[in-house]
Design an enzyme around this catalytic site. Sequence first.
Site, mmCIF file in Angstrom:
data_model
loop_
_atom_site.group_PDB
_atom_site.id
_atom_site.type_symbol
_atom_site.label_atom_id
_atom_site.label_comp_id
_atom_site.label_asym_id
_atom_site.label_seq_id
_atom_site.Cartn_x
_atom_site.Cartn_y
_atom_site.Cartn_z
ATOM 1 N N LYS A 118 0.902 -1.193 0.031
ATOM 2 C CA LYS A 118 -0.049 -0.003 0.179
ATOM 3 C C LYS A 118 0.914 1.206 0.081
ATOM 4 C CE LYS A 118 -3.273 2.252 2.626
ATOM 5 N NZ LYS A 118 -4.416 2.343 3.682
ATOM 6 N N LYS A 151 -2.580 -1.852 -3.557
ATOM 7 C CA LYS A 151 -3.154 -0.633 -3.683
ATOM 8 C C LYS A 151 -2.251 0.350 -3.726
ATOM 9 C CE LYS A 151 -5.754 1.735 -0.234
ATOM 10 N NZ LYS A 151 -6.038 1.877 1.119
HETATM 11 C C1 PBG Z 1 -7.677 3.311 5.789
HETATM 12 C C2 PBG Z 1 -7.915 3.160 4.387
HETATM 13 C C3 PBG Z 1 -7.556 4.215 3.022
HETATM 14 C C4 PBG Z 1 -8.165 3.544 1.892
HETATM 15 C C5 PBG Z 1 -8.420 2.286 2.395
HETATM 16 N N1 PBG Z 1 -8.287 2.145 3.752
HETATM 17 C C6 PBG Z 1 -7.253 5.405 3.366
HETATM 18 C C7 PBG Z 1 -5.636 5.668 3.526
HETATM 19 O O1 PBG Z 1 -4.911 5.067 3.881
HETATM 20 O O2 PBG Z 1 -5.865 6.734 3.716
HETATM 21 C C8 PBG Z 1 -8.031 4.199 0.801
HETATM 22 C C9 PBG Z 1 -9.049 3.497 -0.342
HETATM 23 C C10 PBG Z 1 -9.520 4.380 -1.432
HETATM 24 O O3 PBG Z 1 -8.823 5.480 -1.748
HETATM 25 O O4 PBG Z 1 -10.266 4.190 -2.153
HETATM 26 N N2 PBG Z 1 -6.368 3.119 6.108
HETATM 27 ZN ZN ZN Z 2 -6.039 4.117 8.212
#
Ligand code: PBG
Ligand code: ZN
Length: 323
Positions: free
Chosen positions: A193, A246
């Site tokens: 991520k 992701k």
């Molecule tokens: C929470 C989370 C996020 C996303 C999924 N879980 C946001 C972040 O990390 O700030 C992003 C999903 C998206 O942008 O559709 N940690």
């Molecule tokens: Zn988060």
Amino acid sequence: MMLIRSRRLRATQALRDLVAETDLRPRHFIQPYFVQAAEGVSPIGSLPGIARTGIEATCDQVEADLKKGLRSVLLFGVPEGKDPDAHGAHDPEGIVPKAVTELKKRFGQDLVVMTDVCLCAYTDHGHCGLVKDGVVVNDESAALLAEMALVHARAGADLVAPSDMMDGRVAAMRVRMDEEGFQNTGILSYAIKHAGAYYGPFRDAADSSPKFGDRRTYQMDPRNAREGLRDALLDLEEGADVLMVKPALPNLDLVYRLRDACHAPIFAYHVSSEFSSVKAASERGWVDGDALMLQHLLAIRRAGADAIVTYAGREALQKGWVD
Ligand code: PBG
Ligand code: ZN
């Protein structure tokens, strides 16, 4: 003389379908849901067609989706109260465990329920872990995330999905869930991520923006690929059942490489900005939004993703983009 003419197999739709290498089916989609405490439906401006929904409205939407063949959901909580220690995150009476319980009561084994496990929607500072002296601390956060996962498992989640990016959180969850008898609850790890600009519309939806600093001390550096592969394999050792990458399109190299590097299922998250950029450009008449979205999804599958978390899941089924 030209012996090989590639165009022969492109001549008709039937021929093209015969030799198509990639398919999209209803089972490949995981639909995200933002579950709020208030009943009803609150549209999210930056995610056209997506809304925050109360538990009843969530169940009704899931029922309609199920009829179309959309059998997997990923739940995000939009809690009412926040505090520095994210108490709401592991409250058995919280919005997510309540929603899971209700969904499982109504749809049982017909539905796969996954829950996002992270603190950012529950902390008043908006970070994904606990903050001590201005620093997001790792091990205390992982322990709390394990409690959160346990609460979701108790409510009946099929898979818990840690998105926080603390080190060791997968192992912490696996141990904690096993201790309490939830050996069969799976872990879908957000294994790779990246930090960066891709999550803006989501943070509007979940009200989860960090109030100071950014997430670069825990989410990965988008310049790195090996870092992600190493961490993803570590997640498998810690007990992850499924690995997720992701955002999806900027990381198709990693989806592809991970596909070769292990034998676990790999999911990709087509995140909020990927979805909303298509919608915004389409509203301006600059692109054919439907065709572009479909091409995004196909590319993600072609790179090797077994399933895709995408805000376009429902739409894909309704508009017949699936085989
Ligand atoms: C929470 C989370 C996020 C996303 C999924 N879980 C946001 C972040 O990390 O700030 C992003 C999903 C998206 O942008 O559709 N940690
Ligand atoms: Zn988060």
